[in-house]
Design a protein around this motif. Structure first.
Motif, PDB file in Angstrom:
ATOM      1  N   THR A  38       0.754  -1.045   0.187  1.00  0.00           N
ATOM      2  CA  THR A  38       0.095  -0.105  -0.173  1.00  0.00           C
ATOM      3  C   THR A  38       0.810   1.184   0.206  1.00  0.00           C
ATOM      4  N   PRO A  39       0.257   2.318   0.071  1.00  0.00           N
ATOM      5  CA  PRO A  39       1.402   3.570   0.018  1.00  0.00           C
ATOM      6  C   PRO A  39       2.268   3.739   1.346  1.00  0.00           C
ATOM      7  N   LEU A  40       1.794   2.967   2.359  1.00  0.00           N
ATOM      8  CA  LEU A  40       2.517   2.981   3.550  1.00  0.00           C
ATOM      9  C   LEU A  40       3.217   1.570   4.309  1.00  0.00           C
ATOM     10  N   ALA A  41       2.668   0.568   3.571  1.00  0.00           N
ATOM     11  CA  ALA A  41       2.802  -0.749   4.172  1.00  0.00           C
ATOM     12  C   ALA A  41       3.439  -1.838   2.969  1.00  0.00           C
ATOM     13  N   TRP A  93       2.326  -8.124   7.093  1.00  0.00           N
ATOM     14  CA  TRP A  93       2.435  -6.858   6.829  1.00  0.00           C
ATOM     15  C   TRP A  93       3.358  -5.968   7.823  1.00  0.00           C
ATOM     16  N   VAL A  94       4.067  -5.452   7.111  1.00  0.00           N
ATOM     17  CA  VAL A  94       5.236  -4.189   7.814  1.00  0.00           C
ATOM     18  C   VAL A  94       5.176  -2.884   7.309  1.00  0.00           C
ATOM     19  N   TRP A  95       5.477  -1.665   8.301  1.00  0.00           N
ATOM     20  CA  TRP A  95       5.542  -0.435   7.727  1.00  0.00           C
ATOM     21  C   TRP A  95       6.674  -0.255   6.641  1.00  0.00           C
ATOM     22  N   GLY A  96       6.260   0.521   5.487  1.00  0.00           N
ATOM     23  CA  GLY A  96       7.083   0.825   4.429  1.00  0.00           C
ATOM     24  C   GLY A  96       8.642   0.848   4.775  1.00  0.00           C
ATOM     25  N   ASN A  97       8.829   1.697   5.803  1.00  0.00           N
ATOM     26  CA  ASN A  97      10.116   2.245   6.548  1.00  0.00           C
ATOM     27  C   ASN A  97      10.819   1.255   7.144  1.00  0.00           C
ATOM     28  N   ALA A  98      10.257  -0.128   7.397  1.00  0.00           N
ATOM     29  CA  ALA A  98      10.739  -1.080   7.968  1.00  0.00           C
ATOM     30  C   ALA A  98      11.404  -1.908   6.923  1.00  0.00           C
ATOM     31  N   VAL A  99      11.132  -1.796   5.574  1.00  0.00           N
ATOM     32  CA  VAL A  99      12.111  -2.635   4.400  1.00  0.00           C
ATOM     33  C   VAL A  99      12.813  -1.700   3.567  1.00  0.00           C
ATOM     34  N   SER A 100      13.805  -2.275   2.879  1.00  0.00           N
ATOM     35  CA  SER A 100      14.620  -1.487   2.006  1.00  0.00           C
ATOM     36  C   SER A 100      14.940  -2.623   0.922  1.00  0.00           C
TER      37      SER A 100
END
Length: 92
Positions: free
Chosen positions: A62-65, A80-87
């Motif tokens: 999603t836009p954030l996750a 599902w994790v928050w987008g900033n937890a992913v690189s």
């Protein structure tokens, strides 16, 4: 990869894999993208209070996750994790 599997399985002893809630994802209002060719990522996940960084595939977002999938031994985990937890993993 064997050390990652050990880390994941050890962390899993501390509690269940946590995932964002439907309320946090806001799926009814936010668009979901499904990836036919999932990208390789590194992501922070949590088993109970224990955080571990895993090599995963981003399956949807999603836009954030990000909806990710990763393996340890013969087990497949999805959350599902928050987008900033992913690189993104840099391809060489």
């Amino acid at each position: 990869m064997q050390s990652q599997a050990r880390s994941i399985l050890e962390a899993a002893k501390h509690g269940p894999l946590q995932s964002l809630t439907d309320r946090e994802l806001d799926i009814r209002e936010q668009p979901v993208t499904i990836y036919p060719r999932p990208a390789s990522v590194r992501a922070w996940v949590r088993f109970g209070p224990e955080a571990v960084r895993v090599e995963a595939k981003v399956m949807r977002s999603t836009p954030l996750a990000a909806g990710i999938e990763f393996r340890a031994g013969d087990q497949t985990f999805r959350c599902w994790v928050w987008g900033n937890a992913v690189s993104l993993v840099q391809q060489t």
